[in-house]
Enzyme design. Structure first.
Site, PDB file in Angstrom:
ATOM      1  CG  ASP A  26       4.705  -7.900   3.264  1.00  0.00           C
ATOM      2  OD1 ASP A  26       4.734  -6.709   2.735  1.00  0.00           O
ATOM      3  OD2 ASP A  26       4.602  -7.752   4.845  1.00  0.00           O
ATOM      4  CG  LEU A  73      -2.688 -11.716   0.787  1.00  0.00           C
ATOM      5  CD1 LEU A  73      -3.513 -11.869   2.067  1.00  0.00           C
ATOM      6  CD2 LEU A  73      -1.867 -12.919   0.386  1.00  0.00           C
ATOM      7  CE  LYS A 112      -0.115  -0.860  10.474  1.00  0.00           C
ATOM      8  NZ  LYS A 112       1.045  -1.255  11.357  1.00  0.00           N
ATOM      9  CB  SER A 171      -9.083  -4.849  14.793  1.00  0.00           C
ATOM     10  OG  SER A 171      -9.150  -3.782  15.394  1.00  0.00           O
ATOM     11  CE1 TYR A 219      -7.637  -2.638  10.253  1.00  0.00           C
ATOM     12  CE2 TYR A 219      -8.627  -1.502  12.203  1.00  0.00           C
ATOM     13  CZ  TYR A 219      -7.458  -2.711  11.599  1.00  0.00           C
ATOM     14  OH  TYR A 219      -6.887  -3.610  12.197  1.00  0.00           O
ATOM     15  CE  LYS A 259      -7.956  -6.173  10.415  1.00  0.00           C
ATOM     16  NZ  LYS A 259      -6.911  -7.235  10.077  1.00  0.00           N
ATOM     17  CG  ASN A 269      -2.457   6.461   9.739  1.00  0.00           C
ATOM     18  OD1 ASN A 269      -3.087   7.335   9.727  1.00  0.00           O
ATOM     19  ND2 ASN A 269      -1.610   5.873   8.839  1.00  0.00           N
ATOM     20  NE  ARG A 287      -7.444   9.017  14.522  1.00  0.00           N
ATOM     21  CZ  ARG A 287      -6.520   8.266  14.911  1.00  0.00           C
ATOM     22  NH1 ARG A 287      -5.465   8.677  14.163  1.00  0.00           N
ATOM     23  NH2 ARG A 287      -6.495   7.387  15.931  1.00  0.00           N
ATOM     24  CG  ASP A 315     -10.451   7.498  16.596  1.00  0.00           C
ATOM     25  OD1 ASP A 315     -10.162   6.489  16.133  1.00  0.00           O
ATOM     26  OD2 ASP A 315      -9.460   8.553  16.623  1.00  0.00           O
TER      27      ASP A 315
END
Length: 336
Positions: free
Chosen positions: A31, A59, A84, A124, A148, A152, A197, A291, A294
């Site tokens: 991490d 990473l 995220k 996700s 985001y 994914k 968030n 937002r 969304d």
């Protein structure tokens, strides 16, 4: 033989590390601590009574990650590391693409190099974009309404191509809905840096007096009360699904995708009512504009995971709210 957990000091990764240790897996955690705390590593050891290896590694740092693979006998990877926040991704798309996609590419290259061919990937429900209907099934068409979600989605495509090019790879893609809650001990929970968030950390911070009121993003969705509807799942239920996915990969080659959700959608105001009941506190809130990125309604059809993994969510919404509040009360300033 060890399981490498990327992002293992974070909210979901730390709970997964606990679950792995309690199921007698050897664990190596990496991490970069950009959105997590080293204290979570110490607490995991305290909770489980077990030692495991931790390396502060990003990473994107090929050499540092390669050194970890060279040093330990790694048999599988659980990949949680990544940015995220939907709203932040709209503001900082290049950072999200670089961190999430480039980091995963580096991880996959090193896995190939060291012949580590088993991967559980944290995806996700955002990959479904604006679904035509609910509940959402794994076979639905894929798109994304924010950067985001697109990271994914792109990573999923990369992993599918990897599985085609190397048939010995075993990959489980787990599409999360909305993880909330905390470890029942109160020793692990969600500890966002800055303004939260996600809904529940914001609610708990208002309840404990750290913030004045909750902002509810959008009151004009086509839902029962106008607020967004989501499938909230307890983080402990969620990580149990990861163990089931890892066991599944022991006996199945190729790549498979699973929804991890409860199959029930709750609106923001329903969550607030449940939280009020559990805590006896009335949370002040204000409805503001939607937002960017969304969607209105999103909840899972989790039947595939039940059928193939033998997994289903067990904890109720009240348990999710109770454990979230317990974490906040015991840790008013998070891990600090």
């Amino acid at each position: 033989m060890a399981v490498l957990v990327t992002g293992g000091a974070g909210f979901i990764g730390s709970h997964a590390t606990v679950e792995l240790l309690e199921n007698d897996y050897e664990v190596v955690v990496v991490d970069n601590l950009s959105n997590s705390q080293l204290a979570s590593i110490e607490r995991i050891k305290e909770m489980t009574g077990k030692e495991f290896v931790f390396h502060q590694v990003d990473l994107l740092d090929y050499q540092a990650l390669d050194d970890v693979f060279s040093q330990y006998d790694i048999s599988a990877v659980m990949h949680f590391a990544g940015y995220k926040a939907v709203g932040q991704s709209v503001q900082m798309p290049l950072s999200y693409y670089n961190n999430n996609i480039s980091g995963t590419l580096t991880l996959c290259e090193i896995m190939l190099k060291h012949k580590v061919e088993k991967l559980v990937f944290s995806s996700s429900a955002t990959v479904y974009g604006q679904p035509e209907r609910v509940p959402i099934e794994e076979s639905f068409s894929l798109s994304a309404t924010n950067p985001y979600g697109r990271t994914k989605l792109m990573i999923e495509e990369i992993l599918r191509d990897l599985a085609v090019s190397n048939p010995s790879f075993r990959i489980a893609i787990l599409r999360y809905f909305n993880p909330i809650g905390a470890h029942p001990s109160g020793k692990l929970g969600e500890d966002p840096r800055g303004v939260p968030n996600n809904l529940i950390p914001f609610i708990t911070q208002v309840a404990i007096g750290k913030r004045q009121e909750l902002q509810v993003f959008g009151g004009d969705y086509d839902t029962s009360d106008g607020t967004g509807v989501r499938d909230y799942i307890h983080v402990v239920d969620l990580v149990k699904g990861h163990i089931k996915a890892l066991e599944y990969l022991d006996n199945h080659e190729g790549i498979e995708t699973f929804n991890l959700g409860t199959g029930t959608g709750y609106s923001v105001l329903e969550i607030l009512r449940s939280f009020n009941e559990v805590t006896g506190k009335k949370i002040p809130y204000r409805i503001t504009d939607r937002r960017p990125g969304d969607i209105g309604v999103c909840y899972a059809n989790p039947e595939k995971a039940k059928k193939l993994l033998g997994w289903q969510a067990e904890k109720s919404l009240k348990e999710m709210c109770r454990d979230s509040w317990n974490w906040q009360v015991l840790n008013p300033d998070g891990f600090h």
